[in-house]
Each structure stands twice: as structure tokens, then as C-alpha cells.
Design an enzyme around this catalytic site. Sequence first.
Site, short mmCIF file in Angstrom:
data_model
loop_
_atom_site.label_atom_id
_atom_site.label_comp_id
_atom_site.label_asym_id
_atom_site.label_seq_id
_atom_site.Cartn_x
_atom_site.Cartn_y
_atom_site.Cartn_z
N GLU A 23 40.68 42.47 47.21
CA GLU A 23 39.60 43.43 47.45
C GLU A 23 39.24 43.52 48.93
O GLU A 23 39.00 44.62 49.46
CB GLU A 23 38.37 43.00 46.64
CG GLU A 23 37.31 44.07 46.48
CD GLU A 23 36.27 43.64 45.46
OE1 GLU A 23 36.21 44.28 44.40
OE2 GLU A 23 35.55 42.65 45.71
N GLU A 49 41.87 45.52 50.60
CA GLU A 49 41.70 46.94 50.26
C GLU A 49 40.55 47.55 51.06
O GLU A 49 40.66 48.68 51.56
CB GLU A 49 41.43 47.08 48.76
CG GLU A 49 41.28 48.51 48.29
CD GLU A 49 40.94 48.63 46.81
OE1 GLU A 49 40.80 49.76 46.33
OE2 GLU A 49 40.80 47.58 46.13
N CYS A 108 34.68 44.50 39.44
CA CYS A 108 34.76 43.28 38.62
C CYS A 108 34.09 43.44 37.26
O CYS A 108 34.42 42.72 36.32
CB CYS A 108 34.10 42.11 39.33
SG CYS A 108 34.82 41.72 40.93
N SER A 159 37.19 50.10 43.64
CA SER A 159 38.33 49.26 44.01
C SER A 159 39.34 49.28 42.88
O SER A 159 38.98 49.28 41.70
CB SER A 159 37.86 47.82 44.26
OG SER A 159 38.96 46.94 44.31
N LYS A 170 33.47 42.33 28.51
CA LYS A 170 34.80 41.77 28.75
C LYS A 170 35.67 41.84 27.50
O LYS A 170 36.90 41.89 27.59
CB LYS A 170 34.69 40.31 29.22
CG LYS A 170 34.12 40.15 30.62
CD LYS A 170 35.08 40.64 31.67
CE LYS A 170 34.56 40.40 33.07
NZ LYS A 170 35.45 40.97 34.10
N GLU A 209 37.05 45.15 27.75
CA GLU A 209 38.02 45.21 28.83
C GLU A 209 39.40 44.74 28.37
O GLU A 209 40.43 45.29 28.78
CB GLU A 209 37.54 44.37 30.01
CG GLU A 209 38.41 44.50 31.25
CD GLU A 209 37.88 43.68 32.41
OE1 GLU A 209 37.90 44.18 33.55
OE2 GLU A 209 37.45 42.53 32.18
N GLU A 215 45.20 50.13 29.87
CA GLU A 215 45.83 49.80 31.15
C GLU A 215 46.09 48.30 31.30
O GLU A 215 46.92 47.89 32.11
CB GLU A 215 44.93 50.25 32.32
CG GLU A 215 44.53 51.72 32.29
CD GLU A 215 43.22 51.95 31.58
OE1 GLU A 215 42.63 53.02 31.78
OE2 GLU A 215 42.77 51.06 30.81
N CYS A 242 26.16 38.27 36.27
CA CYS A 242 26.76 37.64 35.09
C CYS A 242 25.93 36.49 34.55
O CYS A 242 26.04 36.14 33.37
CB CYS A 242 28.16 37.14 35.43
SG CYS A 242 29.28 38.44 36.01
#
Length: 575
Positions: A281, A284, A301, A321, A360, A363, A368, A500
Amino acid sequence: MQQKNVTLKINNIPVTVPEGTTILEAARKAHVEIPTLCYLKDVSCVGSCRMCVVEATGARGLVAACVYPVADGMEVRTNTEKCRQSRKMTLELILSKHKKKCLSCERNHNCELQKLSLGYSVDEDRFKGEDFVLPIDTSTPYVVRDNDKCINCMRCVAACQKQHVNAIGPIGRGFHVHVGSAFDMPLSESVCVGCGQCIVACPVGALSERSSIEEVWNAISDPAKKVVFFTAPSVRATIGEAFDLPVGTNAEGKMVAAIRRLGPDAVFNMDVTADLTIMEEASELINRIKTGKPMPMFTSCCPGWIKFVEQKYPEMIPHLSTCKSPQQMFGALLKSYWCEKNNIDPKNLFVVSVIPCTAKKYECTREEMVEDVDVALTTRELARMIKTAGIKFTELPDEAFDNPFATATGGGAIFGATGGVMEAALRTAAHMMDGGFDVIDFPAVRGTEPIKEATYLVAGNTVRVAVASGLANAETIINQIKSGEKQYDFIEIMACPGGCVNGGGQPTLSDSVRNTTELKEARAKALYSCDTANKLRRSADSPVMDVIYDDYFGFPNSHKAHEILHTTYKENKRI
């Protein structure tokens, strides 16, 4: 102007509080706990359930302590016969239409309704309500709604509204009112982003995560499977709460020891891929700063935040990102690099992440990245497995993570607190841009304020940053950027207020704790203590990063790194 104080008596105990304070708040100064159901600090305060009713001079009849303001000279009685009988009647009416499946309920022994019913000696069958059976919504991979356990306190609705998601609300009227998505559509078809704040707000068992426990037990029992666990940064600061340790206890060593006794082949530290995320990151970000487009760059994230953007602000997708989250990076790293190094067929590797977040779970199912992580367990699920296995958590010795993914930096540890990703990224990005830039601490981006801003001069570049937690605050930043009111270069967003540490998969604590304890602050403090105690505080200084890049990826943002550690996002419009 100085705020005026008033003095009153609560159960004959004198109390002095600022004018405008509620009776509920004032009672705590007298060390008196008034029962509540619909009230939850920072989430809901509507006075609708009537559990907190008290008698107060100057008031007609019983008043709801959570919304009724104190007055000078007021005398309050919190446990009169009239109060107790009213509360008992309220509980018995609630139970008249409540599915009393306590033995198999997720919240058994940790349910506000159960606790109050026992305390007030209710007759759970005093009133026979009409049968009112609603289907259980299991349409998403992350949350289950059982409305027959719902008590219509609307705390979940308030939590969703506070997030500016508004995926659920009250439907119907009177006896037939229930909570659901628009037109009673399945939750999977709504604008829900999976943050799970509704689950931790629910005082009963009407909401829970979609459990993956049996799937994990089956994998551990399968001799053909090699099972590995890894734990997210914030879990070490919260897992102890499920075993009655004080809020903010760093229980990392006992957590590792407990997981090892469940029977997996290895227990790894997700802080390692938090460091890896920072390497990718930060590189980037530097590239975007040099090219100027597209800016600002948002962190990626948090899957709840990603889904929020894809559904509500798809025009901002190019600003995200492309880095996968630490969870998905770890799964991808294990099934590529680690499997190659150890001659393991990735098909035989079963990867389990332990995370503070229900999003999550969603996710893991994204097309993907669907092959990266097999199962995501919440902190609550891990605690349940440990208890079921008969492991005495508090008596365990402290044990270390397994190599080669044991050592991580302090920058990886603070990922679990709002501002932590930003600070970790600044440590490494600034050093990459200017090798002489040795600042490690960035206090301006720390803390639980909803939105934080800072500006830094690095290698001749002005870097403007912002941090927001809670999707309502994320929306504020997006709208300020779109209007031109604000200009930033790098922005960290976490869907859950506080980050979190306050995720939707964290331990469910009693209202008496949640309403009197600053959970976000105490949990975050444990992570920052890990950071300051670590000799390695910058992700770029991690020896594990040196090995991973030397052995496999070459350098951050390499072609191979992009193939394995980066992803794409797409518009996902909902009504």
C-alpha cells in the site's frame, strides 16, 4: 459559559451532576444500576422499552430514566414496588411472543432478557401470545436474523441508521411489527454491508453471525487436510473478554495456546500480512503521489467499507487501493508461497482466519478472492470453540505463533485501531520517500475521534491525510471531497466506529459493561502497548518481509505481487 450543576437524591444518596443529565446517568454516580433494554450508550436512547422506569418527585407516574432529565432537589426511587412490578409486567409481555429456545440460543447465559427475567422472577408463560412465526433469514454468509427472538427494542435499527446504511427498519404495526429490510426482502438483497454492528447491539439472540464452527471442526478432523489458523491484530485485545478477563487485556499468548489445543497444524500471526499490506500500500501511495492520479487514495483493508463504496459511491472505486486486505493476502500467500516452499497441494490446505468482523465472512466469498481463505471465524466463534473443547483459557501458559509467520512489527499490531493503518503506512511510506525520515509516532492520527486530519512534509511533498471510522463519517469525508471542500492524498476508512477493536464479530458484553466502559479506547490501548513494546515498529524493517520479497515477490508492487496480493472492485448498486 459555565455549565450549571444540580443536586438530587437517588435512593437517598446525594448526587451532584451537570444540568441536563438523565436520571440513568446520575444513578451511576450513586453506584446504582438501573435496568435497561432499548438503551445502549452511543447507539440508542429512545425510552421505548420501559424497563428503566423509576419514581421521581415532580413527575406524573413512572418515568423512563434513560431520557428523563434530573432537576435540582429531585428525589428518585429506583426500586419501589411500583417500579419492580412494572418491569416484571414488561418482561412478561415481551416473553409472550418471544421464542424461548434458550438452551440452543447463541446468547444463552449472555442475554439481557434472560438475566432480567431471572432477576425479576417472571412467569415466562403468564401471557399466551398469538403464534407469530417469521422465517429465519440466512440469506447472507455473515449474519442470521431470527425475528421470533426479537424484542423490538430497535437497537439494531439504530446501529444501522448510525452507520448511514439503513438496511433494516421496523415493518408493520402493533403486534405484528418486526424488523427487516424494505419490502421484507432477504438481507442479501438489501444495502447491508455486513459490518455486524447490529449483532453487537442486539441484547438477545435475534441476531448472530453465520457460524462456520462445524466446518472448521470437520476440517481439523479430516486427515487429508492441513489446517492453519491465523489471527487478526485486534483479536488478542478482545478474546480475553469472553473468559472474564478485564477489557483491554492483551491475551495473545493464551490465545495462541488455546488455538493450538484445538488441533490445527499451525497458528500464524496476521500482523505479518498487515506488514505486507503496508509494503504494498505504501508503494502504491508513493506511485500515485508521483503520478498524481487517481487521488486521493483510500485504504482497502475493510470489506464493509469496500462494499459501501461499491454500492453507494461507485465513482470512488478508482480511488481505492488495489491491495487485498491482510486476511485475503494471508490466504493467498499461504496457498502460493508457503505451499510451494513446503510441497503442499493448495487443495489440501484449509485456511482459517480469526477476525473481529462479520464482513470478513462476506469477503471470503467475493468471486475475486474466493479461493484465498476457506473460513473466517469471529472472535466470538473462536471463544465458543475453546469453551466447547474444555480448554481452560485463563490457566494456559503463554505460547508463541509458529514460524515462519510469527514475527511482525508494531505497525502490524495497530491495524486493529482506527488510525492504525494510516500510522503504519506513514511510517513506511515516509521512509521509502526519504530514507532520512525516521519519525515513528504519528499521534495526530490516533484516538477515537470520528474524523482526524493531519499534514506532513516528506521529501518535499506535502502529504495530507485523513482517518475516519464509522460509515457515517466516511460519507462525510466523501461528500467533502466531491464538493471540493477538502483535499487529501491518503485516507483510512474503517466501517466500525473505533476500528476493528469495535468490530461486529467481537465478544458480546453485557449492557452494564458496554454502557459504563470506553471499550474502543481500552482495546486500542492494548494494541498500542504491543507496538511500543516491539523493537520493530516500521513494517519495512520486518525480517519476514525481507524473506518474502527476496524469495518470492521480488519487490513491492511487482508483477507477481499484483497477481497474488492485489484485487479489483466493481459497482454493485442496490436499491
